[in-house]
Design an enzyme around this catalytic site. Structure first.
Site, PDB file in Angstrom:
ATOM      1  N   GLU A 429       0.828  -1.212   0.000  1.00 21.89           N
ATOM      2  CA  GLU A 429       0.000   0.000   0.000  1.00 21.89           C
ATOM      3  C   GLU A 429       0.857   1.256   0.000  1.00 21.89           C
ATOM      4  O   GLU A 429       0.368   2.356  -0.200  1.00 21.89           O
ATOM      5  CB  GLU A 429      -0.882   0.032   1.266  1.00 21.89           C
ATOM      6  CG  GLU A 429      -1.806  -1.145   1.377  1.00 21.89           C
ATOM      7  CD  GLU A 429      -2.657  -1.093   2.624  1.00 21.89           C
ATOM      8  OE1 GLU A 429      -3.809  -0.691   2.513  1.00 21.89           O
ATOM      9  OE2 GLU A 429      -2.165  -1.469   3.708  1.00 21.89           O
ATOM     10  N   ASP A 453      -5.063   2.624  -0.907  1.00 18.11           N
ATOM     11  CA  ASP A 453      -4.018   3.386  -0.223  1.00 18.11           C
ATOM     12  C   ASP A 453      -2.812   3.635  -1.119  1.00 18.11           C
ATOM     13  O   ASP A 453      -2.182   4.693  -1.038  1.00 18.11           O
ATOM     14  CB  ASP A 453      -3.585   2.661   1.057  1.00 18.11           C
ATOM     15  CG  ASP A 453      -4.532   2.979   2.196  1.00 18.11           C
ATOM     16  OD1 ASP A 453      -4.833   4.172   2.393  1.00 18.11           O
ATOM     17  OD2 ASP A 453      -4.985   2.045   2.865  1.00 18.11           O
ATOM     18  N   CYS A 500      -6.542  -6.179  -3.908  1.00 15.12           N
ATOM     19  CA  CYS A 500      -7.777  -6.230  -3.119  1.00 15.12           C
ATOM     20  C   CYS A 500      -8.379  -4.843  -2.906  1.00 15.12           C
ATOM     21  O   CYS A 500      -9.356  -4.694  -2.195  1.00 15.12           O
ATOM     22  CB  CYS A 500      -7.541  -6.912  -1.775  1.00 15.12           C
ATOM     23  SG  CYS A 500      -6.406  -6.017  -0.708  1.00 15.12           S
TER      24      CYS A 500
HETATM   25  C1  PEP Z   1      -6.601  -0.692   0.154  1.00 17.55           C
HETATM   26  O1  PEP Z   1      -5.958   0.196   0.723  1.00 17.55           O
HETATM   27  O2  PEP Z   1      -6.663  -0.814  -1.094  1.00 17.55           O
HETATM   28  C2  PEP Z   1      -7.343  -1.687   0.947  1.00 17.55           C
HETATM   29  C3  PEP Z   1      -7.881  -2.752   0.395  1.00 17.55           C
HETATM   30  O3  PEP Z   1      -7.472  -1.445   2.269  1.00 17.55           O
HETATM   31  P1  PEP Z   1      -8.497  -0.394   2.930  1.00 17.55           P
HETATM   32  O4  PEP Z   1      -9.402   0.103   1.818  1.00 17.55           O
HETATM   33  O5  PEP Z   1      -9.215  -1.139   3.983  1.00 17.55           O
HETATM   34  O6  PEP Z   1      -7.567   0.643   3.443  1.00 17.55           O
HETATM   35 MG    MG Z   2      -5.595   0.098   2.811  1.00 15.19          MG
END
Ligand code: PEP
Ligand code: MG
Length: 563
Positions: A429, A453, A500
């Protein structure tokens, strides 16, 4: 909002608070009126207890605690005592006294800084509704249901707000949609409607006062539009849209068990992102091959205390059991930035760059160890993929691995069973990690790219700041190069790499991600079939050539070139 179209007749849900009689009582009646109020509160509390005790197995997991909060609010003297004072001192009738005190409390909650406490204002209102219903002697939620039900049209519930308890009752009723004046995307109405696969539009403002029982309604859960008594022409147009939508859904449904394989024979793994354990069933129903991301922080949020090891173990084990041998990836607590724990007053100067996720966990070893023990215990039921968020340094990876080992030793010492049936991966991230990815690939079993992120940190755009949202650009060549670099490193080392973040579930960029070489996608279960459809119509090798050519020159990729 919950997607889908509904066309049907309005069934108005009575909001007792809007319809109470206000009158003053005689001196002699004061005690009897106080008792009438007290009895009604007790009956309402008993009703809630019965709901808690008989909660259906498939009810959303947060339902139990939410009902418990309502029961506790009823027991709180701030409600009954002060309402009793209004009866004694001002001679208000019980309903008037209760709504007056409710108003005062709701305003106090509304003025609070803390989001969690502010939301409790809605709970107060819902609890008072329940007591008012007892006082009025009415048990039915939809007062004129009989008369509305004369027609064979589906029914659409229109309410000011729907409490979790009422939502449980309405669940049985096979309604075509739920429309509420209050609430937000994470309100109970939306959560339960989603679990029922029924369209819902919340926060409509004044719909309830504009609509009468039996009015013809059209609700579009995708855009949030509600039409009241539309002309026959408009109605026909929406019936067509609804039919198209249902046809498309049906077509997609037929892909549920079809393999996600490209035209040139590459098998793509499609997994699901979930936030609560019971969503694992949704993932299976959508045909997911596993859980690619279980955001465990949702077990920690919206409550004043931390979940215990046992509570966490039960939640993780439930997902592992539901997935019955399919991979389950559980992310360790990702708190800080946009997600905060109630009762944690620390506010960093810049939370997105502060003590977040793994940084937070390493700073609170006991909290981290509790979660790791719960995760390890879940391995008794099947393989668990432990996913560490927000990694930027190798020493954080080493510290996390050591913490996992230590959690195992602690379980051994306590004689609590767990197995070695787990793997450890990290979220990619932070650009620094993606740029210097090799040692991370080597030290870990798998990687999962959190594009939400990664985009924020690469482009220096706060993902929660509406003023700069136009600059939040998933297609920026720098972002795509980082994704490509990570995927290539994983390919070379023979380690799986998934995406993801939201991009993985956006069917418009599926071909582009295939072009970057992605073989694992994890997304909200509802997006899975749209993405699968794209994959089955794509030629992976041809896409790779096109995407690589553009990225070599750091050029923007034109998505229409990839179709
Ligand atoms: C992301 O940062 O892409 C992620 C899947 O985590 P979150 O959206 O929970 O920060
Ligand atoms: Mg994230």
């Amino acid at each position: 909002m919950v997607k889908g179209y509904a066309i049907g007749r309005a069934a108005i849900m009575g909001a007792a608070a809007l319809e109470v009689n206000h009158y003053r009582i005689q001196d002699d009646d004061v005690e009897a009126e106080c008792q009438r109020l007290q009895r009604a509160i007790e009956v309402a509390a008993q009703e809630l207890q019965t709901l808690i005790d008989t909660l259906p197995a498939d009810a959303p997991l947060e339902m139990g605690p939410l009902l418990e909060v309502h029961r506790l609010l009823l027991e709180d003297p701030m409600l009954s005592q002060q309402a009793g004072e209004f009866i004694r001192e001002r001679h208000y009738n019980a309903e008037w006294a209760l709504t007056t005190q409710g108003q005062i409390l709701a305003e106090q909650f509304l003025a609070m800084e803390d989001d969690y406490l502010r939301e409790r204002g809605a709970d107060i209102r819902q609890v008072i509704e329940r007591v008012l219903r007892v006082l009025s002697g009415s048990t039915s939620l939809l007062t004129n249901l009989e008369s509305v039900n004369d027609s064979n049209d589906p029914l659409i519930v229109v309410a000011r707000d729907i409490s979790p308890g009422d939502m449980l009752r309405l669940r049985e009723g096979r309604f075509a949609a739920f429309l509420t004046d209050l609430g937000g995307p994470t309100s109970h109405t939306a959560i339960v409607a989603r679990s029922m696969n029924v369209p819902a539009v919340v926060a409509l403002g004044h719909l309830r006062s504009l609509v009468r029982d039996g009015d013809m309604l059209v609700a579009d859960g995708s855009s949030g539009v509600v039409l009241v008594n539309p002309s026959p022409k408009v109605l026909a147009e929406y019936r067509e849209r609804q039919a198209d939508y249902l046809r498309e859904r049906k077509e997609l449904e037929s892909l549920r068990d079809a393999p996600a394989v490209t035209l040139d024979g590459f098998n793509i793994k499609l997994e699901a992102n979930i936030e609560l354990p019971e969503e694992a069933q949704m993932a299976l129903d959508a045909g997911a091959e596993g859980i690619g991301l279980f955001r465990s922080e949702f077990l920690f949020m919206g409550r004043p205390d931390l979940p215990t090891e046992e509570e966490q173990y039960l939640a993780y084990a439930a997902v592992v059991k539901t997935m019955a041998g399919k991979p389950v990836t559980i992310r360790t607590l990702d708190i800080g930035s946009d997600k905060t724990l109630d009762g944690d007053a620390t506010v960093a100067t810049n939370p997105a760059l502060g003590l977040r996720a793994i940084r937070y966990c390493l700073a609170k070893p006991e909290l981290f160890a509790t979660q790791l023990r719960a995760l390890l215990r879940a391995t008794v039921h099947g393989h668990v993929r432990i996913l560490i968020p927000m990694i930027s340094h190798m020493h954080e990876v080493r510290a996390a691995l050591q913490a996992i080992e230590a959690a195992g030793r602690e379980l051994n010492a306590r004689g609590v069973p767990y197995t070695r049936n787990y793997s450890v991966g990290a979220m990619v991230e932070i650009p620094a990690m993606a740029i210097a990815i090799e040692p991370f690939v080597e030290a870990l079993d798998f990687l999962s790219i959190g594009t939400n992120d990664l985009i924020q940190y690469t482009l220096a755009i706060d993902r929660g700041d509406a003023d700069v949202s136009s600059l939040y650009d998933p297609m920026h060549p720098a972002v795509l190069r980082l994704i490509a670099h990570t995927i290539n490193a994983g390919e070379r080392a023979g380690k799986p790499v998934a995406v993801c973040g939201e991009m993985a579930g956006d069917a418009r960029v599926t071909r582009m991600l295939l072009g970057l070489g992605l073989k694992e996608f994890s997304m909200h279960p509802q997006q899975l079939l749209d993405v699968k459809k794209e994959i089955r119509q794509a030629h992976s090798n041809a896409l790779r050539v096109k995407v690589a050519a553009a990225l070599n020159r750091a050029q923007r990729i034109d998505l229409s070139d990839l179709s």
